[in-house]
Design a protein around this motif. Structure first.
Motif, PDB file in Angstrom:
ATOM      1  N   GLY A 142       0.790  -1.223   0.000  1.00 56.86           N
ATOM      2  CA  GLY A 142       0.000   0.000   0.000  1.00 56.86           C
ATOM      3  C   GLY A 142       0.821   1.272   0.000  1.00 56.86           C
ATOM      4  O   GLY A 142       0.273   2.366   0.141  1.00 56.86           O
ATOM      5  N   HIS A 183      -2.743   5.388   1.458  1.00 59.64           N
ATOM      6  CA  HIS A 183      -3.731   4.361   1.137  1.00 59.64           C
ATOM      7  C   HIS A 183      -3.925   3.451   2.347  1.00 59.64           C
ATOM      8  O   HIS A 183      -2.956   3.018   2.980  1.00 59.64           O
ATOM      9  N   ILE A 188      -1.239  -1.177  -4.244  1.00 62.62           N
ATOM     10  CA  ILE A 188      -1.368  -0.046  -5.155  1.00 62.62           C
ATOM     11  C   ILE A 188      -1.655  -0.627  -6.531  1.00 62.62           C
ATOM     12  O   ILE A 188      -0.938  -1.506  -7.006  1.00 62.62           O
ATOM     13  N   GLY A 203      -5.551   2.698  -5.322  1.00 67.36           N
ATOM     14  CA  GLY A 203      -5.315   1.564  -4.446  1.00 67.36           C
ATOM     15  C   GLY A 203      -6.542   0.696  -4.274  1.00 67.36           C
ATOM     16  O   GLY A 203      -7.663   1.076  -4.641  1.00 67.36           O
ATOM     17  N   ASP A 205      -7.995   0.232  -1.687  1.00 71.40           N
ATOM     18  CA  ASP A 205      -8.904   0.842  -0.715  1.00 71.40           C
ATOM     19  C   ASP A 205      -9.995   1.659  -1.393  1.00 71.40           C
ATOM     20  O   ASP A 205     -10.831   2.267  -0.721  1.00 71.40           O
ATOM     21  N   SER A 207      -9.598   4.354  -3.461  1.00 74.75           N
ATOM     22  CA  SER A 207      -9.319   5.790  -3.544  1.00 74.75           C
ATOM     23  C   SER A 207      -8.282   6.082  -4.617  1.00 74.75           C
ATOM     24  O   SER A 207      -7.429   5.247  -4.934  1.00 74.75           O
ATOM     25  N   ARG A 209      -5.467   9.108  -5.157  1.00 73.51           N
ATOM     26  CA  ARG A 209      -4.817  10.165  -4.385  1.00 73.51           C
ATOM     27  C   ARG A 209      -3.790  10.882  -5.246  1.00 73.51           C
ATOM     28  O   ARG A 209      -3.054  10.248  -6.012  1.00 73.51           O
ATOM     29  N   GLU A 218      -0.050  14.678   0.482  1.00 74.86           N
ATOM     30  CA  GLU A 218      -1.237  14.380  -0.308  1.00 74.86           C
ATOM     31  C   GLU A 218      -1.930  15.687  -0.669  1.00 74.86           C
ATOM     32  O   GLU A 218      -2.274  16.480   0.205  1.00 74.86           O
ATOM     33  N   ARG A 221      -7.751  13.752  -2.609  1.00 75.59           N
ATOM     34  CA  ARG A 221      -8.087  12.359  -2.882  1.00 75.59           C
ATOM     35  C   ARG A 221      -9.536  12.254  -3.341  1.00 75.59           C
ATOM     36  O   ARG A 221     -10.365  13.112  -3.045  1.00 75.59           O
ATOM     37  N   ASP A 223     -12.626   9.392  -3.302  1.00 76.06           N
ATOM     38  CA  ASP A 223     -13.051   8.126  -2.717  1.00 76.06           C
ATOM     39  C   ASP A 223     -14.274   7.574  -3.455  1.00 76.06           C
ATOM     40  O   ASP A 223     -14.852   8.230  -4.315  1.00 76.06           O
TER      41      ASP A 223
END
Length: 268
Positions: A142, A183, A188, A203, A205, A207, A209, A218, A221, A223
Motif C-alpha cells: 500500500g 492508502h 497499489i 489503491g 482501498d 481511492s 490520491r 497528499e 483524494r 473516494d
C-alpha cells in the motif's frame, strides 16, 4: 492476432527509442514472466524472453511494467524492480530465450511490486554526461515510492547499467520525497504522472490520491471507487478511470463550480 504469451497480459507500453510522440515499438508483458517487443507498423515480434530465477530453473511472475525511450522496468512478485536497456534488447533480436542479465535490479517493496510508472520530468542527479529520470513504484504493502534512475552507458568493456537512488533506507532524495503513505490498504493498483507538480495513485482501498513529488504530501483524494480500480489515464485537465463496476468514469477538472453544479455535456 499476436501470440507471445501463455497467460494473462499485465502491461502494454509504448516504447519510443527516439523520444518521438509516435512510438515505433510497444512492449507486452505477461504474469507468467515473459515480455516481448513488437514493431508498431508491421506487428512483427522482434524480441521475446522469459524472466527467470538466477539458477534459470523457474520463471518469475511479473506484475507490472513501464518504459521510456531508454529503459524497460518490470515489477516482480518478489518485490524487485529489474531494468533492461531498450537498444540492447532490440540489437539482440532474440525470441524465446531466457532474458539477459538485467542492467539494473533493486528491492523496492516487500510482498511484490504491483504498479510502475516512468514519471514526467527529469531527476535531480543529472551530471555532465548523463541525466537521471524518475520512477514511481507501488507495492502490495500500500506504499508508493519515488526513485531517481541513472542510466550509465557501456564503457571500458563494462556493460551499460541502470542505477537507482536512494540505495539505502537511511538515504534521502534531493528536493524530492521518497515514500508516500496514505492508502489504507494495498495493493497499489495504478500510477499516473502528467507533469512534475503531481502524480496520482490508485489503491485497493477504493481511492485515487494526488501527491506532491517534492514535498511528499497528499494534495487531494477521490473516494468511492471499488477495489477493481486498476486504470488511470491522465492528462492536464482530464482523468479517466475504471473502478465503478462496469462504467468508465471521466473526471473533467476544467470546469468551474457553477457549471459543475448545473450539469454539462462532455465533448469527445
Amino acid at each position: 492476432m499476436l501470440d507471445a504469451h501463455s497467460d494473462e497480459i499485465v502491461a502494454i507500453e509504448p516504447v519510443s527509442m527516439t523520444g518521438d510522440e509516435d512510438p515505433s515499438l510497444f512492449l507486452s508483458v505477461s504474469i507468467e514472466g515473459s515480455m516481448a517487443l513488437w514493431e508498431v507498423q508491421t506487428g512483427d515480434m522482434i524480441f521475446q524472453c522469459n524472466v527467470m530465477t538466477d539458477d534459470g530453473e523457474e520463471a518469475i511472475p511479473v506484475l507490472c511494467a513501464s518504459a521510456n525511450e531508454k529503459e524497460i522496468f518490470l515489477g516482480l512478485a518478489s518485490g524487485y524492480v529489474v531494468a533492461y536497456s531498450v537498444p540492447e534488447l532490440v540489437e539482440s533480436a532474440s525470441v524465446g530465450e531466457t532474458c539477459p542479465v538485467p542492467n539494473g535490479r533493486f528491492l523496492a517493496h516487500e510482498g511484490g511490486v504491483t504498479a510502475l510508472q516512468c514519471a514526467a520530468g527529469q531527476g535531480t542527479l543529472s551530471q555532465s554526461l548523463s541525466s537521471s529520470s524518475v520512477l514511481l513504484t507501488g507495492g502490495n504493502d500500500g506504499v508508493v515510492k519515488q526513485w531517481e534512475i541513472m542510466a550509465r552507458d557501456a564503457q571500458d568493456g563494462m556493460p551499460s547499467r541502470v542505477e537507482h537512488w536512494p540505495r539505502l533506507s537511511t538515504q534521502k532524495m534531493k528536493r524530492r520525497a521518497h515514500m508516500f503513505r496514505g492508502h489504507m490498504e494495498g495493493p497499489i493498483t495504478a500510477l499516473a504522472s502528467v507533469d512534475e507538480s503531481k502524480f496520482l495513485s490508485a489503491g485497493a482501498d477504493g481511492s485515487v490520491r494526488a501527491w506532491s513529488p517534492s514535498k511528499g504530501t497528499e494534495l487531494f483524494r477521490m473516494d468511492g471507487f471499488t477495489a477493481n480500480l486498476t486504470s488511470l489515464c491522465l492528462d492536464s485537465k482530464t482523468l479517466i478511470t475504471d473502478g465503478m463496476d462496469h462504467y468508465v468514469c471521466v473526471h473533467d477538472f476544467d470546469v468551474d463550480s457553477d457549471e459543475a453544479a448545473n450539469g454539462y455535456e462532455l465533448d469527445f
